[in-house]
Design a protein around this motif. Structure first.
Motif, PDB file in Angstrom:
ATOM      1  N   LEU A  28       0.811  -1.212   0.000  1.00  0.00           N
ATOM      2  CA  LEU A  28       0.000   0.000   0.000  1.00  0.00           C
ATOM      3  C   LEU A  28       0.852   1.272   0.000  1.00  0.00           C
ATOM      4  CD1 LEU A  28      -2.772  -1.055   2.563  1.00  0.00           C
ATOM      5  CD2 LEU A  28      -3.040  -0.782   0.087  1.00  0.00           C
ATOM      6  N   LEU A  29       2.082   1.188   0.521  1.00  0.00           N
ATOM      7  CA  LEU A  29       2.884   2.398   0.706  1.00  0.00           C
ATOM      8  C   LEU A  29       4.073   2.539  -0.232  1.00  0.00           C
ATOM      9  CD1 LEU A  29       3.144   2.741   4.617  1.00  0.00           C
ATOM     10  CD2 LEU A  29       1.503   3.805   3.070  1.00  0.00           C
ATOM     11  N   SER A 146      -1.063  -0.551   6.989  1.00  0.00           N
ATOM     12  CA  SER A 146      -0.210   0.483   6.391  1.00  0.00           C
ATOM     13  C   SER A 146       0.854   0.954   7.378  1.00  0.00           C
ATOM     14  CB  SER A 146      -1.058   1.668   5.929  1.00  0.00           C
ATOM     15  OG  SER A 146      -2.003   1.270   4.951  1.00  0.00           O
ATOM     16  N   LEU A 147       0.455   1.166   8.622  1.00  0.00           N
ATOM     17  CA  LEU A 147       1.422   1.556   9.654  1.00  0.00           C
ATOM     18  C   LEU A 147       2.478   0.481   9.837  1.00  0.00           C
ATOM     19  CD1 LEU A 147       2.448   3.243  12.049  1.00  0.00           C
ATOM     20  CD2 LEU A 147       0.646   2.195  13.454  1.00  0.00           C
ATOM     21  N   HIS A 148       2.048  -0.769   9.864  1.00  0.00           N
ATOM     22  CA  HIS A 148       2.978  -1.876  10.026  1.00  0.00           C
ATOM     23  C   HIS A 148       3.957  -1.938   8.846  1.00  0.00           C
ATOM     24  CE1 HIS A 148       4.523  -5.423  11.762  1.00  0.00           C
ATOM     25  NE2 HIS A 148       3.722  -6.325  11.228  1.00  0.00           N
ATOM     26  N   GLY A 149       3.442  -1.764   7.630  1.00  0.00           N
ATOM     27  CA  GLY A 149       4.315  -1.732   6.465  1.00  0.00           C
ATOM     28  C   GLY A 149       5.278  -0.566   6.503  1.00  0.00           C
ATOM     29  N   GLY A 150       4.804   0.588   6.974  1.00  0.00           N
ATOM     30  CA  GLY A 150       5.671   1.757   7.069  1.00  0.00           C
ATOM     31  C   GLY A 150       6.809   1.566   8.055  1.00  0.00           C
ATOM     32  N   THR A 151       6.509   0.965   9.211  1.00  0.00           N
ATOM     33  CA  THR A 151       7.578   0.730  10.189  1.00  0.00           C
ATOM     34  C   THR A 151       8.572  -0.313   9.680  1.00  0.00           C
ATOM     35  OG1 THR A 151       6.211  -0.912  11.361  1.00  0.00           O
ATOM     36  CG2 THR A 151       6.130   1.352  12.158  1.00  0.00           C
ATOM     37  N   PHE A 152       8.056  -1.303   8.929  1.00  0.00           N
ATOM     38  CA  PHE A 152       8.956  -2.297   8.340  1.00  0.00           C
ATOM     39  C   PHE A 152       9.902  -1.644   7.346  1.00  0.00           C
ATOM     40  CE2 PHE A 152       9.734  -5.136   4.689  1.00  0.00           C
ATOM     41  CZ  PHE A 152      10.493  -6.114   5.317  1.00  0.00           C
ATOM     42  N   LEU A 153       9.370  -0.814   6.451  1.00  0.00           N
ATOM     43  CA  LEU A 153      10.213  -0.157   5.450  1.00  0.00           C
ATOM     44  C   LEU A 153      11.178   0.829   6.097  1.00  0.00           C
ATOM     45  CD1 LEU A 153       7.602   0.453   2.597  1.00  0.00           C
ATOM     46  CD2 LEU A 153       9.454  -1.232   2.645  1.00  0.00           C
ATOM     47  N   ALA A 154      10.727   1.522   7.135  1.00  0.00           N
ATOM     48  CA  ALA A 154      11.619   2.446   7.833  1.00  0.00           C
ATOM     49  C   ALA A 154      12.786   1.701   8.469  1.00  0.00           C
ATOM     50  CB  ALA A 154      10.838   3.202   8.906  1.00  0.00           C
TER      51      ALA A 154
END
Length: 281
Positions: A28-29, A146-154
């Motif tokens: 999603l991100l 989406s938050l979980h994906g964002g923290t993973f990518l960060a």
């Protein structure tokens, strides 16, 4: 015997949301995190090795549902066709696009659309089961993933792409704080209200933890936050009970299979993370 199967189903479902959630969130991100094709490919490359391992949790949970909870399986399939069609369609599109996206960016459409369909489908199913307003669960699940994906990518991406991922993740904390605890607390006539309150408080604490931390700590916070709604849904109106289970004889026959399957799922997950760690060492 009944408690063993309820706990096992809950653990498998929670493991699926905690792990596969960042796969869907990354999809999603990634177009917002990556400003060009190189950065987008790197973002997807960080997630791709985990997809099949994360989906194993869902396969195992479905196997337990069909084998140990035949009445519950029948009730869910007969009463929630729309949600399951959305989830399955999204899973097929997402999984195919993950494998084929390297051939052409046109696969971004089913990749993003499939991830969104899966998140929306689970939100609709949770709303149907618990009786809470559907928009709360839909926005809550999409936001959490989406938050979980964002923290993973960060955590996994270097440089500016990682910084952008962290900024996106932080911007999603507030919507999740507004929608997820509300969905849990409004989950209809919850049979065990203390579970709903405990889950809502824990989710708030974890989301705030994701806000103030970074790296693998923030990732662990969002992973647990994605898993915690599972017990709230189970507790709502006593969704999973001994009355929905197979007979004692059938459960006894299935126990050896369960004793073998769970360690295999854990071993497969550990091997996936270990291989990726070695590759990036």
């Amino acid at each position: 015997m009944e408690s063993f199967w309820i706990v096992l189903l809950g653990l498998l479902a929670a493991g699926y949301f905690a792990l596969a959630g960042f796969d869907y969130g990354t999809a999603l991100l990634f177009r917002f995190v990556g400003r060009d094709e190189r950065e987008r490919g790197r973002a997807l490359g960080a997630m791709t090795p985990f997809v099949l391992g994360d989906e194993v949790w869902l396969v195992a949970a479905v196997g337990v549902l069909f084998g140990a909870f035949p009445r519950l399986e029948g009730e869910l399939l007969s009463g929630h066709h729309g949600a399951f069609v959305t989830i399955v369609t999204g899973l097929v599109a997402f999984t195919a696009a993950v494998q084929l996206r390297g051939a052409a960016p046109v696969w971004d459409v089913p990749l993003v659309g499939g991830a969104l369909a899966v998140a929306v489908g689970w939100g609709v199913l949770a709303a149907d089961v618990t009786g809470a307003p559907a928009p709360l669960w839909i926005v809550g699940v999409v936001g959490l993933f989406s938050l979980h994906g964002g923290t993973f990518l960060a955590w996994r991406l270097p440089g500016r792409a990682g910084v952008r991922a962290r900024a996106l993740a932080r911007s999603l904390v507030l919507p999740c704080l507004l929608f997820v605890p509300a969905a849990v607390l409004l989950a209809g006539p919850v049979a065990r209200p203390e579970v709903g309150v405990g889950v809502a408080v824990a989710v708030v604490v974890l989301l705030l933890g994701a806000w103030v931390t970074s790296g693998r700590v923030a990732f662990c916070c969002t992973a647990i936050a994605c898993a915690l709604p599972v017990p709230a849904v189970f507790a709502a109106q006593d969704v999973v009970t001994a009355e929905t289970m197979a007979g004692t004889g059938t459960l006894a026959v299935l126990v050896p299979a369960a004793v073998v399957v769970l360690p295999l799922v854990l071993l497969f997950q550990w091997a996936t993370w270990w291989m990726v760690r070695v590759r990036h060492a």
